[in-house]
Design a protein around this motif. Structure first.
Motif, PDB file in Angstrom:
ATOM      1  N   LEU A 193      -5.955  17.724   5.610  1.00 46.29           N
ATOM      2  CA  LEU A 193      -4.746  18.015   4.835  1.00 46.29           C
ATOM      3  C   LEU A 193      -4.442  16.945   3.796  1.00 46.29           C
ATOM      4  CD1 LEU A 193      -2.329  19.398   7.587  1.00 46.29           C
ATOM      5  CD2 LEU A 193      -3.569  20.687   5.848  1.00 46.29           C
ATOM      6  N   LEU A 194      -5.096  15.779   3.902  1.00 49.50           N
ATOM      7  CA  LEU A 194      -4.859  14.692   2.947  1.00 49.50           C
ATOM      8  C   LEU A 194      -6.059  14.436   2.042  1.00 49.50           C
ATOM      9  CD1 LEU A 194      -2.857  12.161   5.165  1.00 49.50           C
ATOM     10  CD2 LEU A 194      -1.993  13.749   3.441  1.00 49.50           C
ATOM     11  N   LEU A 195      -6.942  15.414   1.913  1.00 51.44           N
ATOM     12  CA  LEU A 195      -8.073  15.299   0.994  1.00 51.44           C
ATOM     13  C   LEU A 195      -7.647  15.738  -0.399  1.00 51.44           C
ATOM     14  CD1 LEU A 195     -10.993  16.764   3.166  1.00 51.44           C
ATOM     15  CD2 LEU A 195     -10.320  14.364   2.897  1.00 51.44           C
ATOM     16  N   LEU A 196      -8.103  15.046  -1.412  1.00 50.26           N
ATOM     17  CA  LEU A 196      -7.735  15.359  -2.792  1.00 50.26           C
ATOM     18  C   LEU A 196      -8.139  16.776  -3.172  1.00 50.26           C
ATOM     19  CD1 LEU A 196      -6.674  14.625  -5.574  1.00 50.26           C
ATOM     20  CD2 LEU A 196      -8.841  13.459  -6.044  1.00 50.26           C
ATOM     21  N   GLU A 197      -9.307  17.217  -2.701  1.00 51.29           N
ATOM     22  CA  GLU A 197      -9.816  18.541  -3.067  1.00 51.29           C
ATOM     23  C   GLU A 197      -9.204  19.650  -2.221  1.00 51.29           C
ATOM     24  OE1 GLU A 197     -14.055  18.441  -2.838  1.00 51.29           O
ATOM     25  OE2 GLU A 197     -14.280  16.930  -4.414  1.00 51.29           O
ATOM     26  N   LEU A 200      -2.425  21.900  -2.071  1.00 56.62           N
ATOM     27  CA  LEU A 200      -1.600  22.928  -2.710  1.00 56.62           C
ATOM     28  C   LEU A 200      -0.532  22.233  -3.547  1.00 56.62           C
ATOM     29  CD1 LEU A 200      -0.771  25.537   0.104  1.00 56.62           C
ATOM     30  CD2 LEU A 200      -2.511  25.712  -1.673  1.00 56.62           C
ATOM     31  N   PRO A 201      -0.126  22.826  -4.664  1.00 56.26           N
ATOM     32  CA  PRO A 201       0.984  22.252  -5.419  1.00 56.26           C
ATOM     33  C   PRO A 201       2.229  22.134  -4.541  1.00 56.26           C
ATOM     34  CG  PRO A 201      -0.135  23.924  -6.725  1.00 56.26           C
ATOM     35  CD  PRO A 201      -0.706  24.003  -5.343  1.00 56.26           C
ATOM     36  N   TRP A 202       2.951  21.032  -4.679  1.00 55.83           N
ATOM     37  CA  TRP A 202       4.157  20.798  -3.875  1.00 55.83           C
ATOM     38  C   TRP A 202       5.184  21.913  -4.065  1.00 55.83           C
ATOM     39  CZ3 TRP A 202       5.386  17.261  -0.180  1.00 55.83           C
ATOM     40  CH2 TRP A 202       6.725  17.161   0.192  1.00 55.83           C
ATOM     41  N   ARG A 203       5.223  22.494  -5.243  1.00 56.76           N
ATOM     42  CA  ARG A 203       6.193  23.552  -5.533  1.00 56.76           C
ATOM     43  C   ARG A 203       5.998  24.745  -4.610  1.00 56.76           C
ATOM     44  NH1 ARG A 203       6.777  25.279 -11.622  1.00 56.76           N
ATOM     45  NH2 ARG A 203       8.532  26.372 -10.657  1.00 56.76           N
ATOM     46  N   SER A 250       6.897  14.597  -6.528  1.00 55.72           N
ATOM     47  CA  SER A 250       5.628  14.686  -5.790  1.00 55.72           C
ATOM     48  C   SER A 250       4.880  15.939  -6.230  1.00 55.72           C
ATOM     49  CB  SER A 250       5.879  14.723  -4.285  1.00 55.72           C
ATOM     50  OG  SER A 250       6.395  13.496  -3.832  1.00 55.72           O
ATOM     51  N   LYS A 251       3.569  15.834  -6.329  1.00 56.91           N
ATOM     52  CA  LYS A 251       2.758  16.938  -6.848  1.00 56.91           C
ATOM     53  C   LYS A 251       2.033  17.701  -5.754  1.00 56.91           C
ATOM     54  CE  LYS A 251       2.258  14.397 -11.154  1.00 56.91           C
ATOM     55  NZ  LYS A 251       1.345  13.723 -12.094  1.00 56.91           N
ATOM     56  N   HIS A 252       1.781  17.040  -4.631  1.00 57.53           N
ATOM     57  CA  HIS A 252       1.158  17.677  -3.469  1.00 57.53           C
ATOM     58  C   HIS A 252       1.281  16.721  -2.298  1.00 57.53           C
ATOM     59  CE1 HIS A 252      -2.099  15.079  -4.836  1.00 57.53           C
ATOM     60  NE2 HIS A 252      -2.167  15.762  -5.967  1.00 57.53           N
ATOM     61  N   LEU A 253       0.732  17.067  -1.151  1.00 55.08           N
ATOM     62  CA  LEU A 253       0.889  16.242   0.050  1.00 55.08           C
ATOM     63  C   LEU A 253       0.310  14.842  -0.138  1.00 55.08           C
ATOM     64  CD1 LEU A 253       0.126  18.765   2.954  1.00 55.08           C
ATOM     65  CD2 LEU A 253       2.353  17.898   2.193  1.00 55.08           C
ATOM     66  N   ASP A 255      -0.107  13.189  -2.867  1.00 55.57           N
ATOM     67  CA  ASP A 255       0.736  12.448  -3.801  1.00 55.57           C
ATOM     68  C   ASP A 255       2.023  11.994  -3.113  1.00 55.57           C
ATOM     69  OD1 ASP A 255       1.324  11.510  -6.513  1.00 55.57           O
ATOM     70  OD2 ASP A 255       2.892  13.036  -6.515  1.00 55.57           O
ATOM     71  N   PHE A 256       2.588  12.818  -2.241  1.00 53.76           N
ATOM     72  CA  PHE A 256       3.777  12.443  -1.486  1.00 53.76           C
ATOM     73  C   PHE A 256       3.491  11.231  -0.596  1.00 53.76           C
ATOM     74  CE2 PHE A 256       6.133  12.713   2.520  1.00 53.76           C
ATOM     75  CZ  PHE A 256       7.438  12.628   2.069  1.00 53.76           C
ATOM     76  N   ILE A 257       2.355  11.243   0.103  1.00 53.31           N
ATOM     77  CA  ILE A 257       1.976  10.114   0.951  1.00 53.31           C
ATOM     78  C   ILE A 257       1.749   8.877   0.093  1.00 53.31           C
ATOM     79  CG2 ILE A 257       0.212   9.226   2.524  1.00 53.31           C
ATOM     80  CD1 ILE A 257       2.113  11.303   3.726  1.00 53.31           C
ATOM     81  N   ARG A 258       1.132   9.049  -1.042  1.00 60.69           N
ATOM     82  CA  ARG A 258       0.912   7.924  -1.964  1.00 60.69           C
ATOM     83  C   ARG A 258       2.236   7.281  -2.349  1.00 60.69           C
ATOM     84  NH1 ARG A 258       1.526   7.439  -7.375  1.00 60.69           N
ATOM     85  NH2 ARG A 258       0.287   5.839  -8.412  1.00 60.69           N
ATOM     86  N   ASN A 259       3.215   8.098  -2.726  1.00 56.59           N
ATOM     87  CA  ASN A 259       4.513   7.563  -3.120  1.00 56.59           C
ATOM     88  C   ASN A 259       5.199   6.850  -1.965  1.00 56.59           C
ATOM     89  OD1 ASN A 259       4.200   8.628  -5.699  1.00 56.59           O
ATOM     90  ND2 ASN A 259       5.231  10.541  -5.184  1.00 56.59           N
ATOM     91  N   SER A 260       5.040   7.381  -0.753  1.00 58.10           N
ATOM     92  CA  SER A 260       5.655   6.758   0.413  1.00 58.10           C
ATOM     93  C   SER A 260       4.985   5.432   0.748  1.00 58.10           C
ATOM     94  CB  SER A 260       5.574   7.699   1.615  1.00 58.10           C
ATOM     95  OG  SER A 260       6.315   8.879   1.380  1.00 58.10           O
ATOM     96  N   LEU A 261       3.685   5.363   0.596  1.00 52.58           N
ATOM     97  CA  LEU A 261       2.964   4.123   0.881  1.00 52.58           C
ATOM     98  C   LEU A 261       3.311   3.024  -0.111  1.00 52.58           C
ATOM     99  CD1 LEU A 261      -0.577   5.528   1.785  1.00 52.58           C
ATOM    100  CD2 LEU A 261       0.992   4.358   3.323  1.00 52.58           C
ATOM    101  N   ILE A 262       3.574   3.409  -1.342  1.00 50.23           N
ATOM    102  CA  ILE A 262       3.923   2.415  -2.366  1.00 50.23           C
ATOM    103  C   ILE A 262       5.253   1.756  -2.041  1.00 50.23           C
ATOM    104  CG2 ILE A 262       4.624   2.134  -4.780  1.00 50.23           C
ATOM    105  CD1 ILE A 262       2.528   4.189  -5.525  1.00 50.23           C
ATOM    106  N   GLY A 263       6.206   2.545  -1.496  1.00 55.28           N
ATOM    107  CA  GLY A 263       7.504   1.980  -1.139  1.00 55.28           C
ATOM    108  C   GLY A 263       8.196   1.396  -2.357  1.00 55.28           C
TER     109      GLY A 263
END
Length: 461
Positions: A193-197, A200-203, A250-253, A255-263
């Protein structure tokens, strides 16, 4: 008509006319060939014109990509799904086990609330409205009919939402649910579920989540989509998810995890191309008197500081999906044109420079920088930054300060003393034990030396 007479026989006239005739034929043939070439050139130019793209293929709205071959670097396994396909890039692959489970999850979702006014027609209508926007999220041209594409988005999106709700306890799980009762499914599913390929779009998730909110009495305290997503991935996200998540934008899952990790990461403003800029390994830094310790976990995994001889690195948890998640975050950043600074690429380079041997890993584990839960840590030694292009290296100032510190003898000696007091003399008992040990060792050494000297000068019998 005036004839040209050439000396010689009468056949000379015929020869001259033959030459003129051959010349005319050659000119005529050349003209026909030129005309044919012009037609071919126009047709080819028209064909090329028809293939031209009026917009750059690297448009800002692209957010889901195929991982470039240069980044795969013989690590295909960390980029390709092994259990479930999500989205169109691996749709129709041989991962059929989960296809039936997806449809069963959708059935469970629809049957759970018989009073629901919404249903499949509403789901299809809501996703159809954003179909083109969803297609544009993928860098590749999606060769699927409108109906097939919308169906895939609805089925995959509802599966993810139902999975999150069951995992959080908001929706009960059944005994025959293999996702929660077959242990071998759990980790590969999170990984896929966390693979780039495999995004699904977050929308899509956002719309389906709102449409599938429970409306039955007594169930009005719903967990938001960002929070329920955070809960599902928290344990398997390098142990660094920030509670200050930023779902907006956030653009997808992934990307959401990326934003959360950046803090609350504050990027070093002294960016520069990486080139040959390096630092010593972790053990070499420690040997130079630098103290390696952890930073605050929820500041984000990217926040590194170096001050007064202390290098603080927020802890990173090594899990079974650690390598896959980390490499996909780096790949996403390398493909995405709007992420700006090379944050994760810089982090990969930093780890590569700090970790050159198992001793470096062991030191970072001892210092709490790496939280090892018994999983294989070989990937930390496996050239994480190979194939990565770092345009804006975010740790330039830290690197400069580390190298300056390591090159100054006084700072190095001062750091040795400070490190000794911090490590060994954290309380009076440790100081007392250390002092007693030094006294005993010194006394024993003195006795041994005296005995040896006395034996050497002992008179011979």
């Amino acid at each position: 008509m005036k004839h040209i007479r050439v000396a010689g026989s009468s056949s000379s006239y015929i020869s001259v006319f033959s030459l003129f005739k051959a010349d005319f034929q050659l000119i005529d043939a050349n003209a026909h060939e030129m005309e044919a070439n012009n037609v071919r050139n126009k047709n080819l130019a028209s064909s090329i014109q028809g293939k031209l793209q009026q917009q750059s293929p690297l448009r800002s709205h692209h957010s889901i990509f195929r991982v470039p071959n240069v980044l795969r670097n013989d690590n295909e396994r960390v980029y390709v799904p092994r259990l479930i396909s999500i989205g169109p890039l691996h749709h129709g692959s041989k991962l059929q086990t989960m296809e039936g489970i997806k449809l069963w999850y959708l059935h469970c979702l629809l049957q759970r609330d018989q009073t629901r006014k919404t249903g499949l027609e509403h789901f299809v209508e809501a996703i159809r409205d954003i179909e083109q926007d969803c297609r544009d999220s993928y860098e590749e041209q999606i060769d699927m009919s409108s109906d097939d594409f919308v169906e895939m988005l609805v089925v995959d999106g509802c599966f993810i939402i139902e999975l999150f709700r069951k995992s959080s306890g908001e929706v009960p799980t059944k005994e025959e649910d293999p996702v929660f009762h077959k242990s071998w499914i759990h980790t590969p599913l999170i990984n896929d579920l966390l693979l780039l390929e495999n995004q699904l779009p977050w929308r899509v998730l956002d719309r389906l989540f709102d449409l599938t909110l429970e409306t039955s009495a007594g169930n009005n305290n719903h967990i938001s989509l960002p929070e329920i997503t955070l809960r599902y991935f928290e344990v398997y996200s390098l142990g660094m998810l920030s509670r200050t998540y930023r779902a907006s934008g956030s653009k997808h899952l992934l990307d959401f995890i990326r934003n959360s990790l950046i803090g609350w990461y504050q990027s070093d403003d002294a960016h520069m191309p990486l080139s040959l800029f390096k630092i010593p390994s972790a053990t070499e830094l420690a040997g130079s008197g630098i103290i390696l310790t952890t930073g605050r976990k929820y500041d984000g995994m990217l926040n590194k500081t170096f001050e007064d001889g202390v290098l603080r690195i927020p802890p990173i948890r090594v899990c079974k999906n650690g390598e896959s998640l980390f490499r996909n975050l780096v790949a996403y950043e390398q493909c995405e044109t709007t992420t700006g600074v090379s944050k994760y690429a810089s982090y990969a380079v930093l780890l590569d420079h700090l970790i050159k041997s198992k001793e470096d890993v062991e030191l970072l584990v001892k210092r709490g920088v790496i939280e090892n839960f018994g999983d294989d840590m070989a990937w930390l030694l496996n050239n994480l930054s190979n194939g990565i292009i770092v345009y804006n290296f975010t740790y330039r100032r830290i690197y400069e300060n580390l190298n300056t510190f390591c090159g100054t003898r006084w700072d190095r000696w001062h750091a040795y003393v400070r490190a000794a007091f911090r490590i060994y003399f954290r309380n009076p008992f440790e100081l007392m034990n250390f002092t007693n040990a030094v006294f005993i060792v010194t006394l024993l050494t003195l006795i041994q030396t005296t005995y040896s000297v006395a034996s050497y000068y002992k008179p011979q019998q």
